[in-house]
Design a protein around this motif. Structure first.
Motif, PDB file in Angstrom:
ATOM      1  N   VAL A  36       8.668   7.494 -12.829  1.00  0.00           N
ATOM      2  CA  VAL A  36       8.508   6.435 -11.834  1.00  0.00           C
ATOM      3  C   VAL A  36       7.512   6.844 -10.755  1.00  0.00           C
ATOM      4  O   VAL A  36       7.358   8.020 -10.434  1.00  0.00           O
ATOM      5  CB  VAL A  36       9.855   6.066 -11.160  1.00  0.00           C
ATOM      6  CG1 VAL A  36      10.817   5.457 -12.157  1.00  0.00           C
ATOM      7  CG2 VAL A  36      10.479   7.258 -10.469  1.00  0.00           C
ATOM      8  N   LEU A  37       6.871   5.838 -10.198  1.00  0.00           N
ATOM      9  CA  LEU A  37       6.047   6.013  -9.005  1.00  0.00           C
ATOM     10  C   LEU A  37       6.972   5.769  -7.822  1.00  0.00           C
ATOM     11  O   LEU A  37       7.843   4.904  -7.879  1.00  0.00           O
ATOM     12  CB  LEU A  37       4.909   4.985  -9.029  1.00  0.00           C
ATOM     13  CG  LEU A  37       3.907   5.015  -7.877  1.00  0.00           C
ATOM     14  CD1 LEU A  37       3.152   6.349  -7.840  1.00  0.00           C
ATOM     15  CD2 LEU A  37       2.924   3.853  -8.022  1.00  0.00           C
ATOM     16  N   ARG A  38       6.830   6.540  -6.763  1.00  0.00           N
ATOM     17  CA  ARG A  38       7.662   6.338  -5.580  1.00  0.00           C
ATOM     18  C   ARG A  38       6.992   6.968  -4.364  1.00  0.00           C
ATOM     19  O   ARG A  38       6.074   7.766  -4.501  1.00  0.00           O
ATOM     20  CB  ARG A  38       9.054   6.908  -5.791  1.00  0.00           C
ATOM     21  CG  ARG A  38       9.108   8.401  -6.031  1.00  0.00           C
ATOM     22  CD  ARG A  38      10.549   8.842  -6.316  1.00  0.00           C
ATOM     23  NE  ARG A  38      10.674  10.258  -6.415  1.00  0.00           N
ATOM     24  CZ  ARG A  38      10.580  10.964  -7.531  1.00  0.00           C
ATOM     25  NH1 ARG A  38      10.324  10.364  -8.664  1.00  0.00           N
ATOM     26  NH2 ARG A  38      10.720  12.271  -7.528  1.00  0.00           N
ATOM     27  N   ALA A  39       7.491   6.614  -3.193  1.00  0.00           N
ATOM     28  CA  ALA A  39       6.945   7.197  -1.963  1.00  0.00           C
ATOM     29  C   ALA A  39       7.419   8.637  -1.818  1.00  0.00           C
ATOM     30  O   ALA A  39       6.673   9.488  -1.345  1.00  0.00           O
ATOM     31  CB  ALA A  39       7.357   6.367  -0.751  1.00  0.00           C
ATOM     32  N   GLY A  40       8.644   8.924  -2.204  1.00  0.00           N
ATOM     33  CA  GLY A  40       9.167  10.271  -2.025  1.00  0.00           C
ATOM     34  C   GLY A  40       9.375  10.583  -0.551  1.00  0.00           C
ATOM     35  O   GLY A  40       9.256   9.716   0.306  1.00  0.00           O
ATOM     36  N   LYS A  41       9.683  11.818  -0.251  1.00  0.00           N
ATOM     37  CA  LYS A  41       9.965  12.216   1.133  1.00  0.00           C
ATOM     38  C   LYS A  41       8.716  12.227   2.006  1.00  0.00           C
ATOM     39  O   LYS A  41       8.784  12.021   3.209  1.00  0.00           O
ATOM     40  CB  LYS A  41      10.613  13.598   1.160  1.00  0.00           C
ATOM     41  CG  LYS A  41      11.995  13.609   0.566  1.00  0.00           C
ATOM     42  CD  LYS A  41      12.579  15.002   0.578  1.00  0.00           C
ATOM     43  CE  LYS A  41      13.950  15.001  -0.076  1.00  0.00           C
ATOM     44  NZ  LYS A  41      14.526  16.343  -0.142  1.00  0.00           N
ATOM     45  N   LYS A  42       7.559  12.488   1.412  1.00  0.00           N
ATOM     46  CA  LYS A  42       6.334  12.636   2.200  1.00  0.00           C
ATOM     47  C   LYS A  42       5.457  11.388   2.201  1.00  0.00           C
ATOM     48  O   LYS A  42       4.494  11.312   2.944  1.00  0.00           O
ATOM     49  CB  LYS A  42       5.522  13.813   1.669  1.00  0.00           C
ATOM     50  CG  LYS A  42       6.242  15.130   1.786  1.00  0.00           C
ATOM     51  CD  LYS A  42       5.416  16.252   1.201  1.00  0.00           C
ATOM     52  CE  LYS A  42       6.171  17.567   1.270  1.00  0.00           C
ATOM     53  NZ  LYS A  42       5.430  18.645   0.623  1.00  0.00           N
ATOM     54  N   LYS A  58       4.623   7.006   2.047  1.00  0.00           N
ATOM     55  CA  LYS A  58       4.892   5.835   2.877  1.00  0.00           C
ATOM     56  C   LYS A  58       4.474   4.579   2.110  1.00  0.00           C
ATOM     57  O   LYS A  58       3.418   4.568   1.464  1.00  0.00           O
ATOM     58  CB  LYS A  58       4.092   5.973   4.170  1.00  0.00           C
ATOM     59  CG  LYS A  58       4.136   4.783   5.088  1.00  0.00           C
ATOM     60  CD  LYS A  58       3.269   5.040   6.307  1.00  0.00           C
ATOM     61  CE  LYS A  58       2.909   3.749   6.994  1.00  0.00           C
ATOM     62  NZ  LYS A  58       1.956   3.936   8.079  1.00  0.00           N
ATOM     63  N   ILE A  59       5.310   3.542   2.176  1.00  0.00           N
ATOM     64  CA  ILE A  59       4.904   2.252   1.621  1.00  0.00           C
ATOM     65  C   ILE A  59       4.963   1.211   2.724  1.00  0.00           C
ATOM     66  O   ILE A  59       5.842   1.248   3.590  1.00  0.00           O
ATOM     67  CB  ILE A  59       5.753   1.819   0.403  1.00  0.00           C
ATOM     68  CG1 ILE A  59       7.233   1.718   0.729  1.00  0.00           C
ATOM     69  CG2 ILE A  59       5.539   2.756  -0.760  1.00  0.00           C
ATOM     70  CD1 ILE A  59       8.063   1.169  -0.425  1.00  0.00           C
ATOM     71  N   ARG A  97       0.868  -1.185   0.000  1.00  0.00           N
ATOM     72  CA  ARG A  97       0.000   0.000   0.000  1.00  0.00           C
ATOM     73  C   ARG A  97       0.903   1.233   0.000  1.00  0.00           C
ATOM     74  O   ARG A  97       1.806   1.350   0.826  1.00  0.00           O
ATOM     75  CB  ARG A  97      -0.909   0.015   1.220  1.00  0.00           C
ATOM     76  CG  ARG A  97      -1.807   1.263   1.247  1.00  0.00           C
ATOM     77  CD  ARG A  97      -2.822   1.237   2.371  1.00  0.00           C
ATOM     78  NE  ARG A  97      -3.726   0.112   2.173  1.00  0.00           N
ATOM     79  CZ  ARG A  97      -4.038  -0.787   3.113  1.00  0.00           C
ATOM     80  NH1 ARG A  97      -3.535  -0.691   4.323  1.00  0.00           N
ATOM     81  NH2 ARG A  97      -4.867  -1.761   2.854  1.00  0.00           N
ATOM     82  N   LEU A  98       0.645   2.127  -0.938  1.00  0.00           N
ATOM     83  CA  LEU A  98       1.371   3.397  -1.045  1.00  0.00           C
ATOM     84  C   LEU A  98       0.437   4.509  -0.586  1.00  0.00           C
ATOM     85  O   LEU A  98      -0.688   4.621  -1.074  1.00  0.00           O
ATOM     86  CB  LEU A  98       1.809   3.628  -2.496  1.00  0.00           C
ATOM     87  CG  LEU A  98       2.404   4.992  -2.831  1.00  0.00           C
ATOM     88  CD1 LEU A  98       3.736   5.200  -2.113  1.00  0.00           C
ATOM     89  CD2 LEU A  98       2.584   5.129  -4.337  1.00  0.00           C
ATOM     90  N   THR A  99       0.913   5.320   0.336  1.00  0.00           N
ATOM     91  CA  THR A  99       0.156   6.459   0.836  1.00  0.00           C
ATOM     92  C   THR A  99       0.941   7.728   0.537  1.00  0.00           C
ATOM     93  O   THR A  99       2.134   7.802   0.825  1.00  0.00           O
ATOM     94  CB  THR A  99      -0.062   6.336   2.362  1.00  0.00           C
ATOM     95  OG1 THR A  99      -0.634   5.061   2.635  1.00  0.00           O
ATOM     96  CG2 THR A  99      -0.983   7.428   2.878  1.00  0.00           C
ATOM     97  N   ASN A 100       0.268   8.706  -0.056  1.00  0.00           N
ATOM     98  CA  ASN A 100       0.889   9.992  -0.411  1.00  0.00           C
ATOM     99  C   ASN A 100       2.108   9.823  -1.310  1.00  0.00           C
ATOM    100  O   ASN A 100       3.120  10.488  -1.136  1.00  0.00           O
ATOM    101  CB  ASN A 100       1.253  10.799   0.839  1.00  0.00           C
ATOM    102  CG  ASN A 100       0.029  11.241   1.590  1.00  0.00           C
ATOM    103  OD1 ASN A 100      -0.983  11.595   0.995  1.00  0.00           O
ATOM    104  ND2 ASN A 100       0.094  11.205   2.905  1.00  0.00           N
TER     105      ASN A 100
END
Length: 136
Positions: free
Chosen positions: A82-88, A90-91, A67-70
């Motif tokens: 690309v899709l990623r969680a980034g700094k903000k 959460k996976i 699950r990826l959030t934000n």
């Protein structure tokens, strides 16, 4: 939760979705200190390239349901989409192995252009065409 087929490049962390990891590349070190690896993830509507960063590289494996959030769908340092969680974002792992998915289309391989009506938004080229008609 948004389906992967409905994501578009953005500058904001606003993607909440769930997917299965299909494949993950070997971890590499960038600039001598940052670990990264690229994976392919999918749901029942589409696939996308996912960039894992630092500890995420070892924490997740092919077959994990995540699950990826934000999250954010944007261009990486190497100009790959690309899709990623980034700094903000959460996976988190929420399961494994049992999820319906498709491998095409891969949203990272689609061409995107800036929306002529909103420079902060990207659209697929056929959506950017503005049709004008004149009355006789």
């Amino acid at each position: 939760m948004v389906s992967l087929k409905d994501i578009a490049p953005s500058t904001q962390n606003n993607i909440n979705t769930q997917f299965i990891i299909l494949d993950k590349s070997k971890t590499t070190t960038m600039e001598g200190q940052y670990k990264t690896c690229l994976g392919v993830v999918a749901d029942e509507t589409a696939a996308v390239n996912f960039q894992f960063w630092q500890n995420e590289c070892e924490a997740f494996e092919a077959g994990d349901i995540v699950r990826l959030t934000n999250g954010i769908f944007s261009f990486s340092r190497h100009n790959n989409l690309v899709l990623r969680a980034g700094k903000k974002g959460k996976i988190e792992k929420v399961g494994e192995f049992t999820m319906v998915f498709v491998e095409t289309p891969n949203m990272s391989e689609i061409s995107w252009v800036r929306d002529p009506n909103n420079s902060n938004k990207y659209v697929q080229p056929q959506q950017a065409v503005i049709i004008s008609a004149s009355m006789p």
